[in-house]
Design an enzyme around this catalytic site. Structure first.
Site, short mmCIF file in Angstrom:
data_model
loop_
_atom_site.label_atom_id
_atom_site.label_comp_id
_atom_site.label_asym_id
_atom_site.label_seq_id
_atom_site.Cartn_x
_atom_site.Cartn_y
_atom_site.Cartn_z
N GLU A 49 0.87 -1.17 0.00
CA GLU A 49 0.00 0.00 0.00
C GLU A 49 0.91 1.22 0.00
O GLU A 49 1.75 1.38 0.90
CB GLU A 49 -0.91 0.03 1.22
N ASP A 60 -6.12 9.85 9.02
CA ASP A 60 -4.80 9.40 9.46
C ASP A 60 -4.44 9.97 10.82
O ASP A 60 -4.74 11.12 11.14
CB ASP A 60 -3.73 9.81 8.44
#
Length: 263
Positions: A49, A60
């Site tokens: 990823e 995040d």
């Protein structure tokens, strides 16, 4: 058969679970990032990823936010992120690469141009966390024409009424977010994750990979044992943030991969 499908077929034949690693493109700089990405397959990574740096990464935690900012401060762009994949493909044409991030950079580039460039670079899948299923016509469905999988997130709050909508146009695999909240926070628990993975697998034939809250080989083994594999990102990115040499980062990744593969 896509690279992602081929990888899961291989893993099933070998009786192994998948280990997926996340790194931010361009962190801490382009050359170091490229060296790390090129080294991930030999460290045991089954699927890479690759984060797309963005100024407003709402899903995040602080670790990955900081990684994105370091990359942007170093001049990382979407084009340079594609360049990393192009460079990887010169030495590795089998390891799947999934780009993960937000829609704004893709929209700014133009969806058709982005998908064409991503396919040419060797991208196999996309995880775009701020595009819900109701917006599938924006990117998810067009990606099909370029043979790029669109991987959807399911979470602890994705109930049985919502799950069919989430799965409708998902391909490649389902990414199950093991904890509520942002990346790099609470620890994942196999006891809590196992029933949720089983619930999702009852509704789809796609592999279910679990991410968020996994930081050690032992945790990787525990979570992978109740799923088709696991994703680790923040723990790896933290090694990069600490300024560890590439060899040490890759050694850490290899330990995590070995944990997942023991499951």
């Amino acid at each position: 058969m896509s690279r992602i499908d081929a990888k899961f077929a291989q893993l099933r034949a070998e009786g192994r679970k998948a280990f997926v690693s996340y790194v931010m493109a361009g962190d801490p700089d382009y050359e170091t990032s490229l060296e790390i990405v090129k080294g991930l397959p030999a460290a045991g990574v089954d699927i890479i990823e690759l984060g797309m740096p963005f100024t407003d990464p709402m899903a995040d935690g602080l670790t990955i936010q900081a990684a994105g900012q370091r990359a942007l401060d170093g001049g990382q762009t979407l084009e340079k992120t594609l360049d990393i994949v192009r460079a990887l493909r010169k030495v590795d044409n089998t390891t799947p690469v999934v780009m993960m991030g937000y829609y704004n950079p893709i929209y700014s580039r133009g969806v058709t141009r982005f998908l064409s460039d991503a396919r040419e670079a060797g991208i196999d899948g996309l995880i775009v966390v701020d595009l819900p299923p109701e917006e599938d016509s924006e990117l998810c469905i067009p990606a099909r024409d370029y043979d790029i999988n669109f991987i959807r997130l399911a979470t602890p709050t994705t109930d049985n009424a919502r799950l069919p909508t989430v799965l409708q146009n998902t391909s490649g695999f389902v990414y199950y977010v093991s904890v509520n909240g942002i990346t790099g926070t609470a620890a994942a628990s196999a006891a809590a994750v196992g029933p949720e993975v089983a619930r999702i697998k009852a509704a789809t034939d796609l592999p279910v990979i679990v991410g968020f809250g996994i930081r050690s080989p032992e945790a990787a083994e525990s979570i992978a044992s109740v799923a088709d594999g696991c994703v680790i990102g923040s723990a790896i990115v933290a090694q990069i943030a600490d300024g560890k040499p590439v060899s040490e980062v890759l050694s850490f990744v290899a330990d995590l991969a070995a944990g997942a593969h023991r499951a």
